[in-house]
Design an enzyme around this catalytic site. Structure first.
Site, PDB file in Angstrom:
ATOM      1  N   LEU A 190      42.378  43.194  41.224  1.00  0.00           N
ATOM      2  CA  LEU A 190      42.034  43.299  39.798  1.00  0.00           C
ATOM      3  C   LEU A 190      42.752  42.206  39.011  1.00  0.00           C
ATOM      4  CD1 LEU A 190      41.686  47.082  38.905  1.00  0.00           C
ATOM      5  CD2 LEU A 190      39.927  45.367  39.375  1.00  0.00           C
ATOM      6  N   HIS A 191      42.198  40.995  39.093  1.00  0.00           N
ATOM      7  CA  HIS A 191      42.818  39.829  38.466  1.00  0.00           C
ATOM      8  C   HIS A 191      43.003  40.036  36.953  1.00  0.00           C
ATOM      9  CE1 HIS A 191      41.798  37.656  42.177  1.00  0.00           C
ATOM     10  NE2 HIS A 191      40.538  37.947  42.013  1.00  0.00           N
ATOM     11  N   ASP A 192      41.900  40.123  36.230  1.00  0.00           N
ATOM     12  CA  ASP A 192      41.948  40.080  34.766  1.00  0.00           C
ATOM     13  C   ASP A 192      42.642  41.282  34.119  1.00  0.00           C
ATOM     14  OD1 ASP A 192      38.693  38.460  34.651  1.00  0.00           O
ATOM     15  OD2 ASP A 192      40.690  37.626  34.939  1.00  0.00           O
TER      16      ASP A 192
END
Ligand code: RIB
Ligand code: CA
Length: 313
Positions: free
Chosen positions: A242-244
């Site tokens: 979950l980068h963002d």
């Protein structure tokens, strides 16, 4: 905690969607002034459509959505349908948006908002290529000093690249824009792959999203079911990174993250390492420390926060 005014600059993208939903679910901490869309994961017409789909999923149709730049400053657009699917939001079956796109260009919204606000009261949250931010800084250099903070997802150092051997996608798509932003002097927090690859949606974590039983919880689980394919195949990861959402979670609970103030410069000339974020992690140069570069997070604390907040939508 005082309410923080933010502009989310985004290229949805399933992980952008979760970052935006987390912001919408945290009105005590975050006042989302608007979403500015940029070409990145998919072309601009789709990122601008997907941003409105997410607003309607969260019941936040009062949040204005703006289309920004449809291509990088100086290069052809590179997209990531291989990761996010043809629509950029593959996974859940969500209805086309009814809410309108704002007439104003996203770059002008960023400029006008910063000019109208007291200095140091608006945070920019770029989740995609930095084209809109760099264009705004070039068009209106006076706004840079007014920015409270830039908290962005992008780059990689110890984790190396996800689109080339050395570059992370957001920086790689528009390295010239990233160079402008990293040299701007605005206080900048960076969420690189070094930390986002530790925010993995394992099966139990995705089951917890689905178990919320709400349209948002189920949609997030379905986005993850699609989005995880790429990283599982490439890295053998235990789940989708979950980068963002790391950007949003940092704004809400910064204690979940640890990092180091270092110099970060962007490779814009070498074709071999184009878009690399060269982080002077060990301080071997006297270059100015222009970024708080995040290296680690409390992953369980991150997912507890995310799940608890998504339940509110
Ligand atoms: O490299 C990951 C980043 O690129 C994320 O922001 C993802 O949404 C894409 O924009
Ligand atoms: Ca993104």
């Amino acid at each position: 905690m005082t309410l923080r005014k933010i502009i989310i600059d985004t290229d949805p993208g399933q992980d952008d969607a979760v970052a935006i939903l987390l912001a919408f679910a945290s009105p005590q901490e975050l006042d989302v002034l608007g979403l500015t869309c940029v070409a990145g994961n998919v072309p601009l017409d789709l990122t601008a459509k997907n941003a409105r789909i997410i607003c309607e999923l969260a019941g936040k149709t009062d949040v204005p959505v703006y289309a920004g730049c449809d291509r990088p400053l100086a290069r052809a657009l590179v997209t990531a349908e291989h990761v996010h699917g043809k629509t950029g939001l593959d996974g859940p079956d969500l209805p086309d948006p009814q809410m309108p796109l704002q007439q104003m260009h996203g770059v002008d919204f960023i400029i006008e908002t910063l000019r109208a606000a007291p200095s140091g009261t608006v945070t920019l949250c770029p989740l995609g290529p930095l084209t809109n931010i760099a264009t705004a800084f070039r068009k209106a250099p006076d706004i840079v000093q007014k920015v409270q903070e830039i908290v962005l997802m992008g780059g990689a150092y110890f984790e190396v690249g996800n689109i080339t051997p050395t570059a992370e996608f957001n920086i790689y798509v528009d390295p010239e824009a990233a160079d402008i932003v990293f040299k701007s002097g605005a206080p900048t927090v960076v969420m690189p792959l070094d930390v986002t690859h530790k925010a993995l949606v394992t099966a139990p974590r995705n089951d917890a999203f689905r178990a919320l039983g709400t349209p948002v919880g189920i949609a997030v689980a379905e986005m993850t079911d699609f989005f995880e394919r790429f990283d599982k195949e490439k890295y053998g990861s235990a789940g989708a990174p979950l980068h963002d959402p790391c950007v949003t979670a940092y704004l809400i609970k910064p204690a979940l993250f640890t990092g180091r103030h270092v110099n970060v410069e962007i490779e814009t000339r070498s074709e071999l390492t184009l878009g690399m974020t060269v982080a002077d992690w060990w301080g071997v140069t006297d270059r100015q420390k222009n970024a708080y570069f995040i290296g680690d997070l409390d992953a369980d604390g991150f997912f507890d926060l995310l799940t608890e907040r998504l339940a509110r939508l």
